[in-house]
Every structure is written in structure tokens, then in C-alpha cells.
Design an enzyme around this catalytic site. Structure first.
Site, mmCIF file in Angstrom:
data_model
loop_
_atom_site.group_PDB
_atom_site.id
_atom_site.type_symbol
_atom_site.label_atom_id
_atom_site.label_comp_id
_atom_site.label_asym_id
_atom_site.label_seq_id
_atom_site.Cartn_x
_atom_site.Cartn_y
_atom_site.Cartn_z
ATOM 1 N N CYS A 410 49.916 51.780 -11.738
ATOM 2 C CA CYS A 410 51.123 50.964 -11.863
ATOM 3 C C CYS A 410 51.226 50.298 -13.225
ATOM 4 O O CYS A 410 52.326 50.171 -13.785
ATOM 5 C CB CYS A 410 51.164 49.910 -10.760
ATOM 6 S SG CYS A 410 49.779 48.747 -10.794
ATOM 7 N N HIS A 454 49.098 44.738 -8.490
ATOM 8 C CA HIS A 454 50.249 45.546 -8.884
ATOM 9 C C HIS A 454 50.893 44.954 -10.127
ATOM 10 O O HIS A 454 50.697 43.775 -10.453
ATOM 11 C CB HIS A 454 51.262 45.601 -7.739
ATOM 12 C CG HIS A 454 52.301 46.669 -7.887
ATOM 13 N ND1 HIS A 454 51.986 48.009 -7.987
ATOM 14 C CD2 HIS A 454 53.662 46.598 -7.961
ATOM 15 C CE1 HIS A 454 53.102 48.713 -8.100
ATOM 16 N NE2 HIS A 454 54.132 47.881 -8.104
ATOM 17 N N ASP A 470 60.746 48.192 -10.333
ATOM 18 C CA ASP A 470 59.386 48.725 -10.190
ATOM 19 C C ASP A 470 59.380 50.219 -10.470
ATOM 20 O O ASP A 470 59.794 51.022 -9.626
ATOM 21 C CB ASP A 470 58.865 48.453 -8.776
ATOM 22 C CG ASP A 470 57.387 48.785 -8.638
ATOM 23 O OD1 ASP A 470 56.792 49.277 -9.613
ATOM 24 O OD2 ASP A 470 56.823 48.544 -7.550
#
Length: 667
Positions: A410, A454, A470
Site C-alpha cells: 500500500c 495502511h 485509496d
């Protein structure tokens, strides 16, 4: 004659319990003690046993001074200091071990026992979990048994009855302990304790590389739990903000100086908020975890300019706080461009292909929303892969990730997207925190662990303010919708370094139910015991008694304590069983006194036969035992004048001469 010879010697059973208690006290400290302290205790224990067997002598003053100096030098060598929490605890445990070899009298043993109680308390500075609290009952019970063993009674000469008595004393103290816990004012610490030097700060850092997030994702360590009032949000909405990273040096993202300023963020609550409580574990950091956009009325919690929350000091113990979050609000919609310089910063050189690509995207998509959508479609359409095992990249890390490896975690996607947006003239920043969490159906709370770490992106546009996006969802939507385990099912890398973690075996139903039940117990412990601080105490007492002030609280504490002590006194002394006949009352005390020394009166055994048997068992007190029995018979059955005070005096003389010198007359 020296004072040590005047003092009574240490009984064998007390020494045995002391050794057991020392071992139990040291066990919780094994994780942060240097190995030489364990060796020191083993050596001292062996020396103490040999002293008891009269095979070696006590250490001389010079030897004791040398041992203490050597222990201090060892602490300094292993911890770099003799002060501070960690070094102080190591020095305390070393002194606890060394005290063992100089025990000569009961007074020395009493000092060691009291020192042991203090060492038990210091273990809570490192671990205050439910398991640690339950374990601490073992060394406390052993220390109480050692204290009872010092009395040299016949009861204390037997180990298991001694332990049973210790457990009984502990149970009798439980009601008073609960009363003090509920009513005693929750005072703040009188001093601040620094984080132990040998305990690494856990969790997110104030700077980040993709490898840092990937490393966190290999850990199942608990970060925090969250309990919602009412229905919780969907998993795809659980983005727990911790901190904002705006400065990029070509390899690493870090916080900008703007975050250190305490200017209030510009936003107005609208719509229905989420209300929830969070229990954050000790991390050594001062940032908190919350959903956007968060506000907390807790004392010591502040909202920062970047919409994150921070605590007034580093979190060195579990912290519970209440939060409300409004998901649909405009954030900083009308900022001047001069205040967005940190969100446009890029290194002067590096990653030329990414910069050129950003200019191409800007020409094709002049509106920020359209350019962001084009980036997301690019990540979704092109062969990008979500993995914990990305190939290494060179100096131009963004270029190599976007156009060569296309494999990452991520943080790779969030960092690359932020770089491209900035290169296209759009203010953007990386947000680091946690996403998702596991819902525990037993306690209806979310458990968030390190592998839920994250990173995502925020970009700004005039009139709309900051918008979250995201890029990981475009590449691996299962990571957001289901969790890390499902996202990595293809490469089997979930908790690969932790083969014994129960989280790897969630498919085993009975094992998973045990794990969830244990998590629920720990959550309750932290919520209702560790989280029972000043605000929670006031709320509870106001719910019980209405208006609450210091005077009423003191009255309730004193009154409740007096009531409990009175009930305990009634239970122990049982005045309703007191003999009305003054002579028989003294004989009952005589019976109970001997029974405490292992000589209970047998059924149908007369006073004279009972006294003769006791005199044979206690030859040193035979004269006092026979004298009491003869005086009782003369007054009870003969013509002698009734004089219960004469029996009291004789009983007192007998009690004083017995090995166990009771302070209270047996009733």
C-alpha cells in the site's frame, strides 16, 4: 552477643517458600532482564541452600560490598545507566537476589518479603494485561506463605496448610481491595516514568518507507480496539488515521513542520456522527487513532491541523478515550495556496519519467478529480500486483515502481500517487494509519493489529477541500473489503514469520472461538479495570449516587470500609459463639491456642487427658500447660474460688512461651 544471634533463625519452610517466591517474582521480568541477573539469582539461591545445610558460611562484609559493586557495574554495562525505569528495575531485582545470601534472622527475611511485594508491583510497569495480573497472584501467595512460615508454628511447618492459610488471607483482603478500587480517588501519577530503554517503540513511525509498512504487516501485535455505540460503519469505511506525511526526500515520507502547530483545522460538523471508544495500547508515541473527521472531549487529547488527534504525552500504558467522527464534511475548503506549500513539495531532482507522465496527465485531465480518476484506472487496468515481497528499486524509486516492477504494498501505491499528483500541481499528502480490523462478535468491538497498517492519499482542490482516495483499492480491493489475509492468499505470506500465531488458524472453528473469547476477556479487562480512571470513576459514581463531590466520596469510602471491616471482624471472631461461662470461655481459648499448633482436642477427651497429651507434644511448655489445666479443674470442679483472671494470666504466660507468639488472644 550479636543482634543476629538474638533474632530467631529462619525456619526451613519459610526459606523454602522464599526461594519459590523469588523464582515466581523474577519470571515476569525475564523478557527485559539481562542474562547475568538470572545467573546471579541461581548462584545466590544455591549459596543460600548450602548455608542452610551448614556447608558454607555467610559472605563477609568485603564480599557483600564486592557483590553489590559488581551488580551495579553489570547494570551500568547492560543498560548504560543506573537511573531510569529499566535500569532501576534491573538493579532492584539484583538486590532482591543478593539479599538472599545474607539472611540471618527473621527480620532479614521480613525485609526480603517486603522487597518481593515491591518487585511484583514493578512487573506491572512492563505488562499490565489480564494474564499478568492473574499470574501476580502466584508470587503474592508464595510471599504470604513465607511470611506465615516465619512464625515457626506447627501449622507453618507444613507447606500446604501454610499455602492454604495464605490463600485464605488473600481472599479475605479481596472485598476491601474491590472497595478501594471503586471508591478511592483516581490520582494521577506523582512523577512520569520514561519508556524502558530496551523496549522498542512499536507501530507506525513519524516517517515511512514502503518497507516499513510491509514490516509492520508481518506482526500480529495488538494496536487498539474500538467499540461503537450502535451499528458500526462498513469495513470499507474503517480508515483509522494516525498521522499525515507530507515531506518527501526521494526515498522516505515524513511529517512536515506544519503538523507541529496546534492551529485548529477548518471544518464544521454535519450529519450524524459515529460515536465510539478506543483503547490504544502502549506505543511510546503520542498520536491517537480515529476515523475522519474526529473530535474528542477527553482531557489531554488535541486535534491537530492535519485532522489527526494527539495525546499530551507519549502513550506508555493502555489509554481509553471517547471519539466522535463525522465522515461527510468539507475540510479546509478555502485554504490559501501559500499554506499548501508542504503538500506540493518534491525533491529538486529524481524520477524524471514520473514527472513527465504527470505533466501529460495534467494536460489531458485539467480537473483534479478527473486526473485522480485516471490514475486509479491506470492502477486497475495495468498489470500492477499487491505483494509483501516487492523487488528492490534503485535511486529513482517512483519511476522504477510505476514503469518497471509494478509490484508493491500500500505504501508504494500511496507514495507514487502522491508524487504524481504533486508533479501535476495538485496538493496531496500520504496518510498513515490502519485500515479495517476484525469484529469480535462476543464483545462487539473491532480489534486492529499491526498487520492492518495502511497508507492512503489525500488531495486538495479549491471549494472541496481535502478528499481521501485509496489507490490500493484499485489494485487489490479484497485488501480493503476482506483484509490482508485474503489479499495475500495467493503468495501465502500472511504472518509467515509467526507460524504459532492463532490468527493463522482462523479456519479452525474451535481454536478461533477460544481466541475470540480470550480477546473479549482482555478487552473487558482493559475497558473496565485499566480504563477505570478519573472520568470513568466519576461517571459510575454519579450513575449510582447522583451528584458526587469529594466529601460524599470520602464518606462513602470510610463508611463502606468500616462496614466491610465490621463484617470481616464478625466473621473472624464470631461473637455469637462466645461462651457465657467465663471459665469455659478461657478453656475454649486454651483449646484454640493449642489447635493452632497442631493439637486439636479430640472428641470425648477430658481437660486433664487433653492437657497431658499436649504436655507430651510440647515438653518445653509442659509445666505451663499442666498449670492452666489444674487451675481450670480446681475452679470448675473443685471448691476453689472462681477467678477467671487467674486463667487469663496463665493462658497469657503459655501463649508467650509458645514458638508462634500470637498477638491476639485466641477467641
Amino acid at each position: 552477643m550479636s543482634e543476629a544471634r538474638i533474632q530467631p533463625a529462619i525456619p526451613r519452610i519459610s526459606l523454602t517458600w522464599l526461594l519459590v517466591a523469588q523464582a515466581l517474582v523474577i519470571v515476569p521480568h525475564l523478557g527485559h532482564l539481562p542474562l547475568w541477573v538470572i545467573g546471579l539469582w541461581l548462584g545466590c539461591a544455591g549459596w543460600r541452600v548450602q548455608i542452610f545445610r551448614m556447608r558454607v558460611g555467610y559472605p563477609t562484609r568485603l564480599a557483600k560490598a564486592g557483590l553489590m559493586l559488581a551488580a551495579a557495574a553489570g547494570v551500568f554495562a547492560s543498560r548504560g545507566s543506573l537511573v531510569g525505569l529499566d535500569a532501576g528495575v534491573v538493579l532492584l531485582i539484583a538486590a532482591f537476589a543478593l539479599k538472599l545470601v545474607e539472611l540471618r534472622s527473621q527480620r532479614d527475611a521480613l525485609v526480603l518479603i517486603l522487597l518481593g511485594f515491591f518487585c511484583v508491583v514493578t512487573a506491572y510497569l512492563f505488562d499490565d494485561s489480564l494474564l499478568a495480573a492473574a499470574y501476580s497472584l502466584l508470587p503474592v501467595s508464595a510471599l504470604l506463605a513465607a511470611l506465615i512460615g516465619l512464625q515457626q508454628s506447627r501449622l507453618a511447618m507444613r507447606p500446604w496448610p501454610t499455602l492454604r492459610l495464605a490463600l485464605g488471607l488473600l481472599a479475605q483482603a479481596l472485598p476491601l481491595m474491590l472497595l478501594l478500587f471503586v471508591f478511592f480517588p483516581r490520582l494521577g501519577p506523582l512523577w512520569a516514568l520514561p519508556n524502558p530503554n530496551n523496549q522498542a517503540l512499536s507501530g507506525l513511525s513519524d516517517s515511512m518507507t514502503p518497507a516499513d509498512i510491509a514490516e509492520l504487516s508481518k506482526s500480529d501485535e495488538l494496536v487498539f480496539t474500538a467499540t461503537f455505540n450502535g451499528a458500526p460503519p462498513a469495513r470499507t469505511q474503517l480508515y483509522w488515521r494516525a498521522l499525515t506525511l507530507e515531506h518527501f526526500d526521494g526515498r522516505r515520507w515524513s511529517q512536515a513542520p506544519l503538523v507541529s502547530r496546534q492551529d485548529a483545522p477548518q471544518w464544521l460538523p454535519s450529519g450524524k456522527p459515529w460515536e465510539y471508544s478506543v483503547i490504544a495500547q502502549a506505543s511510546g508515541r503520542n498520536w491517537l487513532f480515529a476515523l475522519d473527521v474526529a473530535r474528542s472531549e477527553e482531557g489531554g487529547v488535541q486535534a491537530r491541523r492535519d485532522f489527526s488527534l494527539q495525546y499530551q504525552r507519549p502513550i506508555d500504558q493502555p489509554l481509553r478515550y471517547q471519539v466522535r467522527s463525522w465522515p461527510d464534511v468539507l475540510r479546509d475548503a478555502n485554504l490559501p495556496l501559500s499554506s499548501l506549500a508542504d503538500s506540493l513539495q518534491l525533491p529538486a531532482e529524481g524520477d524524471p519519467r514520473s514527472r513527465a507522465w504527470a505533466r501529460e496527465l495534467q494536460a489531458r485531465h485539467p480537473q483534479p478529480d478527473a486526473l485522480v480518476q485516471a490514475l486509479l484506472e491506470h492502477f486497475n487496468r495495468e498489470p500492477y500486483h499487491y505483494t509483501l515481497k516487492p523487488p528492490p528499486v534503485g535511486i529513482n524509486s517512483i519511476d522504477e515502481f510505476l514503469f518497471r516492477t509494478r509490484r508493491g504494498f500500500c505504501a508504494h501505491y500511496a507514495g507514487a500517487m502522491t508524487f504524481v499528483l504533486r508533479a501535476a500541481g495538485i496538493p496531496a499528502r500520504v496518510v498513515a494509519g490502519y485500515q479495517g480490523g476484525e469484529l469480535n462478535p462476543r464483545g462487539n468491538f473491532f480489534t486492529v493489529r499491526q498487520f492492518d497498517a495502511h497508507a492512503w492519499v489525500e488531495y486538495w482542490q479549491a471549494g472541496q477541500g481535502w478528499t481521501s482516495v485509496d489507490p490500493t483499492f484499485a489494485v487489490a480491493p479484497e485488501r480493503i473489503e476482506q483484509g490482508l489475509e485474503q489479499a495475500l492468499s495467493g503468495e501465502q505470506s500472511f504472518l509467515a514469520d509467526s507460524p504459532l500465531s492463532p490468527l493463522r488458524y482462523r479456519q479452525v472453528a474451535w481454536l478461533n472461538q477460544l481466541r475470540l473469547g480470550w480477546d473479549d476477556l482482555n478487552h473487558g479487562w482493559q475497558r473496565w479495570v485499566l480504563g477505570y480512571q478519573g472520568a470513568q470513576q466519576l461517571q459510575l459514581l454519579q450513575r449510582w449516587f447522583g451528584r458526587m463531590d469529594g466529601q460524599l466520596l470520602g464518606t462513602a469510602l470510610v463508611g463502606g470500609g468500616g462496614l466491610l471491616l465490621g463484617l470481616l471482624a464478625l466473621f473472624l471472631f464470631k461473637p455469637w459463639r462466645r461462651e457465657r461461662d467465663p471459665l469455659l470461655r478461657q478453656f475454649r481459648r486454651f483449646e484454640r491456642l493449642l489447635a493452632r499448633h497442631g493439637l486439636p482436642r479430640q472428641a470425648a477427651e477430658g481437660p486433664r487427658a487433653y492437657a497431658e497429651r499436649a504436655a507430651r507434644q510440647l515438653p518445653t511448655q509442659a509445666e505451663a500447660i499442666r498449670a492452666f489445666a489444674q487451675a481450670f479443674e480446681a475452679q470448675q470442679y473443685g471448691a476453689a474460688t472462681l477467678d477467671s483472671q487467674d486463667l487469663v494470666r496463665r493462658l497469657r504466660e503459655l501463649r508467650r512461651g509458645l514458638p508462634w507468639r500470637l498477638r491476639l488472644i485466641a477467641r
